[in-house]
Design a protein around this motif. Structure first.
Motif, PDB file in Angstrom:
ATOM      1  N   ALA A   1       0.834  -1.201   0.000  1.00  0.00           N
ATOM      2  CA  ALA A   1       0.000   0.000   0.000  1.00  0.00           C
ATOM      3  C   ALA A   1       0.869   1.250   0.000  1.00  0.00           C
ATOM      4  O   ALA A   1       0.598   2.211  -0.731  1.00  0.00           O
ATOM      5  CB  ALA A   1      -0.933  -0.003   1.212  1.00  0.00           C
ATOM      6  N   GLU A   2       1.931   1.216   0.780  1.00  0.00           N
ATOM      7  CA  GLU A   2       2.862   2.343   0.823  1.00  0.00           C
ATOM      8  C   GLU A   2       3.506   2.571  -0.551  1.00  0.00           C
ATOM      9  O   GLU A   2       3.591   3.706  -1.032  1.00  0.00           O
ATOM     10  CB  GLU A   2       3.933   2.047   1.879  1.00  0.00           C
TER      11      GLU A   2
ATOM     12  N   LEU B   1       2.318   1.676  -3.445  1.00  0.00           N
ATOM     13  CA  LEU B   1       1.287   2.151  -4.378  1.00  0.00           C
ATOM     14  C   LEU B   1       1.049   3.651  -4.217  1.00  0.00           C
ATOM     15  O   LEU B   1       0.855   4.371  -5.201  1.00  0.00           O
ATOM     16  CB  LEU B   1      -0.023   1.393  -4.165  1.00  0.00           C
ATOM     17  N   ARG B   2       1.058   4.127  -2.993  1.00  0.00           N
ATOM     18  CA  ARG B   2       0.827   5.551  -2.723  1.00  0.00           C
ATOM     19  C   ARG B   2       2.022   6.419  -3.083  1.00  0.00           C
ATOM     20  O   ARG B   2       1.857   7.548  -3.543  1.00  0.00           O
ATOM     21  CB  ARG B   2       0.513   5.776  -1.231  1.00  0.00           C
ATOM     22  N   GLU B   3       3.228   5.916  -2.867  1.00  0.00           N
ATOM     23  CA  GLU B   3       4.409   6.770  -2.896  1.00  0.00           C
ATOM     24  C   GLU B   3       5.348   6.567  -4.073  1.00  0.00           C
ATOM     25  O   GLU B   3       6.329   7.305  -4.193  1.00  0.00           O
ATOM     26  CB  GLU B   3       5.185   6.591  -1.592  1.00  0.00           C
TER      27      GLU B   3
ATOM     28  N   TYR C   1      -6.875   1.194  -5.552  1.00  0.00           N
ATOM     29  CA  TYR C   1      -6.289   1.780  -4.349  1.00  0.00           C
ATOM     30  C   TYR C   1      -5.357   2.929  -4.725  1.00  0.00           C
ATOM     31  O   TYR C   1      -5.384   4.000  -4.116  1.00  0.00           O
ATOM     32  CB  TYR C   1      -5.545   0.704  -3.563  1.00  0.00           C
ATOM     33  N   ARG C   2      -4.538   2.712  -5.751  1.00  0.00           N
ATOM     34  CA  ARG C   2      -3.598   3.748  -6.186  1.00  0.00           C
ATOM     35  C   ARG C   2      -4.348   4.996  -6.658  1.00  0.00           C
ATOM     36  O   ARG C   2      -3.954   6.108  -6.331  1.00  0.00           O
ATOM     37  CB  ARG C   2      -2.700   3.203  -7.290  1.00  0.00           C
ATOM     38  N   LYS C   3      -5.396   4.803  -7.409  1.00  0.00           N
ATOM     39  CA  LYS C   3      -6.176   5.950  -7.922  1.00  0.00           C
ATOM     40  C   LYS C   3      -6.829   6.716  -6.787  1.00  0.00           C
ATOM     41  O   LYS C   3      -6.968   7.939  -6.855  1.00  0.00           O
ATOM     42  CB  LYS C   3      -7.233   5.474  -8.908  1.00  0.00           C
ATOM     43  N   GLN C   4      -7.245   6.007  -5.737  1.00  0.00           N
ATOM     44  CA  GLN C   4      -7.916   6.642  -4.604  1.00  0.00           C
ATOM     45  C   GLN C   4      -6.934   7.393  -3.715  1.00  0.00           C
ATOM     46  O   GLN C   4      -7.319   8.310  -3.013  1.00  0.00           O
ATOM     47  CB  GLN C   4      -8.652   5.608  -3.757  1.00  0.00           C
ATOM     48  N   GLY C   5      -5.654   6.916  -3.716  1.00  0.00           N
ATOM     49  CA  GLY C   5      -4.664   7.458  -2.817  1.00  0.00           C
ATOM     50  C   GLY C   5      -4.182   8.786  -3.215  1.00  0.00           C
ATOM     51  O   GLY C   5      -3.808   9.671  -2.569  1.00  0.00           O
TER      52      GLY C   5
END
Length: 99
Positions: free
Chosen positions: A55-56, A58-60, A95-99
């Motif tokens: 998740a990290e 994907l966000r960063e 998830y990436r698009k939402q982040g």
């Protein structure tokens, strides 16, 4: 020690048998002690950390889903996506698009 080894080497598949040989501990004892210390089985614990790291990433980062899957120890992008969705109720791309 075992926890740190998992965290440092998420990309590797480390088995209970490998750990029991490395630390000279019976596999049953290893599983029992680990669960008493961390409150979860070895497999559940490492999966949780792998998903949090994914998740990290994907966000960063701009890493591809396949690269992230490999970085957190999944050989199959499909299995990674299924595990991620199970943990976060969203596919990695969503998830990436939402982040």
């Amino acid at each position: 020690m075992i926890h740190d080894q998992f965290i440092r080497h998420m990309e590797r598949r480390i088995t209970i048998e490998d750990l029991s040989k490395q630390y000279h501990v019976n596999p049953t004892t290893l599983k029992s002690v680990f669960k008493s210390v961390y409150g979860a089985s070895l497999a559940a614990h490492i999966k949780k950390h792998r998903m949090e790291r994914a998740a990290e990433l994907l966000r960063e980062t701009d890493m591809s889903i396949a690269e992230i899957a490999a970085a957190v120890g999944y050989e199959s992008q499909g299995k990674f996506a299924a595990a991620f969705k199970n943990q976060f109720a969203a596919l990695p791309t969503t998830y990436r698009k939402q982040g």
